[in-house]
Design an enzyme around this catalytic site. Sequence first.
Site, PDB file in Angstrom:
ATOM      1  N   LYS A  52       7.916   5.601  -1.772  1.00  0.00           N
ATOM      2  CA  LYS A  52       8.042   6.999  -1.343  1.00  0.00           C
ATOM      3  C   LYS A  52       9.409   7.227  -0.689  1.00  0.00           C
ATOM      4  O   LYS A  52      10.078   8.220  -0.967  1.00  0.00           O
ATOM      5  CB  LYS A  52       6.910   7.358  -0.364  1.00  0.00           C
ATOM      6  CG  LYS A  52       5.548   7.475  -1.052  1.00  0.00           C
ATOM      7  CD  LYS A  52       4.381   7.592  -0.076  1.00  0.00           C
ATOM      8  CE  LYS A  52       3.053   7.613  -0.827  1.00  0.00           C
ATOM      9  NZ  LYS A  52       1.866   7.694   0.055  1.00  0.00           N
ATOM     10  N   GLN A  96       0.301   6.742   6.151  1.00  0.00           N
ATOM     11  CA  GLN A  96      -0.262   6.011   5.013  1.00  0.00           C
ATOM     12  C   GLN A  96      -1.662   5.495   5.354  1.00  0.00           C
ATOM     13  O   GLN A  96      -1.888   4.918   6.417  1.00  0.00           O
ATOM     14  CB  GLN A  96       0.666   4.846   4.625  1.00  0.00           C
ATOM     15  CG  GLN A  96       0.274   4.113   3.357  1.00  0.00           C
ATOM     16  CD  GLN A  96       0.375   4.973   2.086  1.00  0.00           C
ATOM     17  OE1 GLN A  96       1.141   5.927   2.005  1.00  0.00           O
ATOM     18  NE2 GLN A  96      -0.417   4.631   1.088  1.00  0.00           N
ATOM     19  N   ASP A 119       0.694  15.673   2.787  1.00  0.00           N
ATOM     20  CA  ASP A 119      -0.397  15.009   2.065  1.00  0.00           C
ATOM     21  C   ASP A 119      -1.537  15.993   1.767  1.00  0.00           C
ATOM     22  O   ASP A 119      -2.415  15.702   0.959  1.00  0.00           O
ATOM     23  CB  ASP A 119      -0.978  13.864   2.915  1.00  0.00           C
ATOM     24  CG  ASP A 119      -0.530  12.494   2.438  1.00  0.00           C
ATOM     25  OD1 ASP A 119      -0.211  12.354   1.244  1.00  0.00           O
ATOM     26  OD2 ASP A 119      -0.520  11.569   3.272  1.00  0.00           O
TER      27      ASP A 119
HETATM   28  N1  GUN Z   1      -3.409   5.977   0.531  1.00  0.00           N
HETATM   29  C1  GUN Z   1      -3.754   6.076  -0.774  1.00  0.00           C
HETATM   30  N2  GUN Z   1      -3.304   7.241  -1.291  1.00  0.00           N
HETATM   31  C2  GUN Z   1      -2.664   7.876  -0.292  1.00  0.00           C
HETATM   32  C3  GUN Z   1      -1.978   9.128  -0.222  1.00  0.00           C
HETATM   33  O1  GUN Z   1      -1.883   9.909  -1.176  1.00  0.00           O
HETATM   34  N3  GUN Z   1      -1.449   9.427   0.990  1.00  0.00           N
HETATM   35  C4  GUN Z   1      -1.567   8.611   2.061  1.00  0.00           C
HETATM   36  N4  GUN Z   1      -1.028   9.008   3.205  1.00  0.00           N
HETATM   37  N5  GUN Z   1      -2.192   7.460   2.026  1.00  0.00           N
HETATM   38  C5  GUN Z   1      -2.730   7.093   0.844  1.00  0.00           C
END
Ligand code: GUN
Length: 292
Positions: A52, A96, A119
């Site tokens: 990311k 995350q 998110d």
């Molecule tokens: N863990 C798995 N998928 C995601 C996501 O799209 N965002 C976040 N913050 N954590 C995740």
Amino acid sequence: MKLIDGKATSAQIKEEIAIEVKNLKKKGLKTPHLAAVLVGTDGASMTYVNSKVKACEKVGFNSTLIDLPEDTTEEQLLHEIDLLNKDADIDGFIVQLPLPKQIDEQKVLMAVDPNKDVDGFHPTNVGKMTLEIPTFLPATPFGIMELLERYEIETSGKNVVVIGRSHIVGRPMSILMSQKRKAGDATVTLAHSRTKNLKELTLQADIVVVALGVAEFLTGDMVKEGVTIIDVGITRLPDATKKRGYRLAGDVDFESVSKKAGYITPVPGGVGPMTIAMLLKNTLLAVTKNFS
Ligand code: GUN
């Protein structure tokens, strides 16, 4: 059978975002800035967060990685979130998931300023999404909607079966595809671990979205000829023949299902890269507020 190429589509979306960033800068406007909070050293989470951050550089965003130890307390994490909420230079941030067990995930997600919640996990944004009020859509469902649109896959009046009711993927997918919108207007069934007649349902489906996290779960005998398959799963399976010691498997048995499918997303290179592209898109939207 046609492959839905998430890698190529995400590259195209990133190019579109990079152009918009250049235009923002030309106009003397702000460079989008995404922050990511990682707690602990889970291998998959570290890989995702690093991807990311790297993707931010590629499109001309600023990025900040906040790396916290496994034994971080809930209070310490909430303090970091408070700082990010108040930092005027940060346009959006993510925490995350999953989080270590001493931390209440719901409390953490509730603490994020909904205006910076790229998110789309805060209840305010989930509520807006559900009510069709423009807001940040969770990145994976947003990416799938984008793939369906860009590949011009007909969804109106179609039977869609979503397998898996997670808050991050299955539930929002079922909501979005049933709405009056692009890649919507579908008749959606949300199947899960208690569903009794799954094969009966999937055999009726024009589109199957598989997001339950069980490697190679959906097999060729469960789908009809010409079906569109969206595979959200990504599991590391031990594989001694690979240098890294594992191979990546989706929730779909590609070998048997691809023989019947009209369209199918591969793993890797399908839904995964789209998730990152749509997180960037949300960060851009946090700056421009140009929701459509
Ligand atoms: N863990 C798995 N998928 C995601 C996501 O799209 N965002 C976040 N913050 N954590 C995740």
